[in-house]
Enzyme design. Structure first.
Site, PDB file in Angstrom:
ATOM      1  N   SER A 170       0.612  -1.700   0.281  1.00  0.00           N
ATOM      2  CA  SER A 170       0.413  -0.476   0.059  1.00  0.00           C
ATOM      3  C   SER A 170       1.064   1.464  -0.426  1.00  0.00           C
ATOM      4  CB  SER A 170      -0.888  -0.663   1.039  1.00  0.00           C
ATOM      5  OG  SER A 170      -0.087   0.259   2.884  1.00  0.00           O
ATOM      6  N   SER A 192       2.751  -7.654   2.755  1.00  0.00           N
ATOM      7  CA  SER A 192       2.350  -6.610   3.478  1.00  0.00           C
ATOM      8  C   SER A 192       0.925  -6.589   3.517  1.00  0.00           C
ATOM      9  CB  SER A 192       3.260  -5.179   3.214  1.00  0.00           C
ATOM     10  OG  SER A 192       3.071  -3.983   4.351  1.00  0.00           O
ATOM     11  N   PHE A 193       0.261  -5.020   3.494  1.00  0.00           N
ATOM     12  CA  PHE A 193      -0.915  -4.676   3.227  1.00  0.00           C
ATOM     13  C   PHE A 193      -2.221  -5.578   2.314  1.00  0.00           C
ATOM     14  CE2 PHE A 193      -3.823  -2.833  -0.936  1.00  0.00           C
ATOM     15  CZ  PHE A 193      -4.868  -2.578  -0.302  1.00  0.00           C
ATOM     16  N   ASP A 208      13.225  -5.008   8.408  1.00  0.00           N
ATOM     17  CA  ASP A 208      11.803  -4.124   8.146  1.00  0.00           C
ATOM     18  C   ASP A 208      11.487  -3.112   8.902  1.00  0.00           C
ATOM     19  OD1 ASP A 208       9.058  -3.380   7.737  1.00  0.00           O
ATOM     20  OD2 ASP A 208       8.817  -5.225   6.492  1.00  0.00           O
ATOM     21  N   HIS A 229      11.834  -3.981   3.806  1.00  0.00           N
ATOM     22  CA  HIS A 229      10.434  -4.827   4.133  1.00  0.00           C
ATOM     23  C   HIS A 229      10.079  -5.457   2.418  1.00  0.00           C
ATOM     24  CE1 HIS A 229       6.406  -4.563   4.312  1.00  0.00           C
ATOM     25  NE2 HIS A 229       6.334  -3.356   3.360  1.00  0.00           N
TER      26      HIS A 229
END
Length: 284
Positions: free
Chosen positions: A45, A114-115, A235, A263
């Site tokens: 995101s 992630s998202f 991260d 990340h």
């Protein structure tokens, strides 16, 4: 289920692929490979993110073994930005399922970044029979205290200077976010309509949006799916503790932690990431 025909949108932009109607949302998606089982990739995101930005180093490699489909989530990339869109976890999960429905994909492996990991978890808990294996990379979906990195990512102010700050949080290797990357992502993030939709998704205070992207512990515990969890040790956007939580909750999960990695596991440790995901999905 009804299968609709996707429409091509040929341009010189590699981030623009074909378009499908996914539950009423015109969705841009990329596709690689043609044989084997299907993987659906769900991006993260960040400002200016697209499926291409996240998965450009992954799709050609895994496309040698699988059919790979990577959509832009509503409000991101080159998918539709409907007026008064309801940007929330269920919306994105339903859109992902809608892409599968339209393309006639009965069941797929899900790879979420992630998202996108939270979206994969939400889709799997709502529609477990449509999901084969899960790969969760630097994943959201469980509670954590928002990091300065994520607060900056979601709070992107629409300036080149702030984009340089945001990019600095993503990688362990600073050379990956130097050079022209910030300029390129800034130009992508500030195309007409892009920053307006992005800034409306996660307004301050942003801890509430971390919580809005969570799936209940009981629902996660109930998932039987074989799962590979991947996280960069360094991260600074999504803390490693989220993957440790997921490993405890998911009975059928393995955890791989990459050293000297932020990340962007699929970029900083691309070869290792591609090999682990390939072997995991091809294994019994």
């Amino acid at each position: 289920m009804t299968t609709a025909t996707s429409s091509a949108t040929p341009t010189g932009n590699p981030a623009v692929g074909k378009a499908v109607d996914a539950g009423g949302i015109r969705t841009n998606y990329l596709e690689a490979g043609s044989g084997g089982e299907t993987i659906v990739f769900v991006h993260g995101s960040g400002p200016g993110v697209t499926a291409y930005a996240n998965w450009r180093g992954v799709l050609p490699v895994l496309g040698e073994h699988f059919r790979c489909v990577a959509p832009d989530m509503v409000g991101f990339g080159y998918s539709e930005r409907p007026e008064n869109a309801d940007y929330r976890l269920d919306t994105w999960a339903d859109q992902t399922l809608g892409v599968m429905d339209t393309l006639g994909i009965e069941k797929a492996h899900l790879v979420g970044n992630s998202f996108g990991g939270a979206i994969a978890l939400r889709l799997a808990t709502k529609n477990p029979d449509r999901v084969d294996k899960l790969v969760l990379m630097g994943s959201m979906g469980v509670p954590f205290e928002i990091t300065a990195g994520l607060d900056n990512v979601w709070g992107f102010e629409g300036t080149l200077e702030h984009m340089r700050t945001v990019m600095g949080y993503f990688a362990y290797d600073e050379s990956l976010t130097g050079g022209d990357l910030a300029q390129t992502r800034f130009e992508g993030a500030t195309q007409p309509g892009f920053q307006e939709s992005f800034s409306s998704m996660f307004p301050a205070p942003r801890q509430r949006w971390v919580e809005a992207m969570t799936v209940s512990h009981d629902e996660i515990r109930a998932l039987p799916h074989r799962t590979l969890i991947v996280h960069g040790r360094e991260d600074r956007v999504i803390p490693l503790t989220t993957s440790l939580q997921l490993m405890q909750l998911l009975d059928n999960a393995d955890l791989s932690v990459f050293s000297h990695c932020g990340h962007w596991s699929m970029i900083e440790r691309r070869d290792d990431f591609n090999r682990q995901v390939r072997d995991f999905l091809l294994g019994g």
